[in-house]
Design a protein around this motif. Sequence first.
Motif: not given
Length: 317
Positions: A187, A224, A227, A230-231
């Motif tokens: 990731k 993941l 996540e 969003q990042e």
Amino acid sequence: MTEELERVDNDSPWKEILEAYFPQAMQFLFPQTAELINWKRPHEFLDKEFQQITRKAELGRRYADKLVKVWQIQGQEIWLLIHVEIQGTSEDIFPERMFSYNLRIFDRFGKPAISLAILCDTDPKWRPNQYSYNYPDTRLNFEFGTVKLLDYQNSWTELEASDNPFATVVMAHLKTQQTTKKLGERKAWKFSLIRRLYELGLQEKDIRNLYRFIDWVMILPKALEAEFWQEFKQFEQEQTMSYITTGERIGYERGKQEQGQTLVLRLLQKRVGELPQEFRERIQTLSLEQLEALGEALLDFTAIEDLLNWLEANQTA
């Protein structure tokens, strides 16, 4: 867990990226052949011609093969056969297959082809580059060009410094291989590689193309992936530029699902015969993950009852 993250159609992103950046791919991977070519003249992908020389028996296994017509600097037409060995498995028959395709092209179209192979496997010792036989009165030595992506591990600094799109392709491939059992690290690398596209100052079209390749090969579990997304949205907001939209992402995934349905239906028809409409409709309700699982399972099917049993066992009501 890692098996669940394998995609059925890993050749799809390679085909797309080769078509989008064919001159850059040749210049990056096969510079000596690239020097022969007049890149000011348009190149042409000969998909129909290539289909004519492949055997039906080979359709079950899929490769990212491209037959391309280019023009030499001296003015002559020349054909290139580009083979991407996606599966990454050492095959004794591989050199013979490279020779067979080259021979079939010459036999069918009267065109000698430059044969080139991109090896994506993880075995540093597997380096096929010729097919030969030798008898008292007849001998043959067919050599073809190969590039081993694994070798670029030792040139990471050069990859990072390169503005050739195919440097990014190689980086994404290597980091996908290296993080098979380190998905948190994958990731982080996925985010880093996509952020690098913006830092290089690439055009929007190039960012989109390379994003799609990275996103497709560097697959993450759903948690993941959420996540990461969003990042990434936060990063884009900070850059005050939003090239990769939620809508595009959803549309791309939907497009991949439709491709998966088409492929599975085609393979099923070859394995068990014509499918009743009821079965087609049930397959169209499968998720992308279920389609991938069915794509693996159907290789062992011999009758339509096998498909029915699989659907009953795997399809949720």
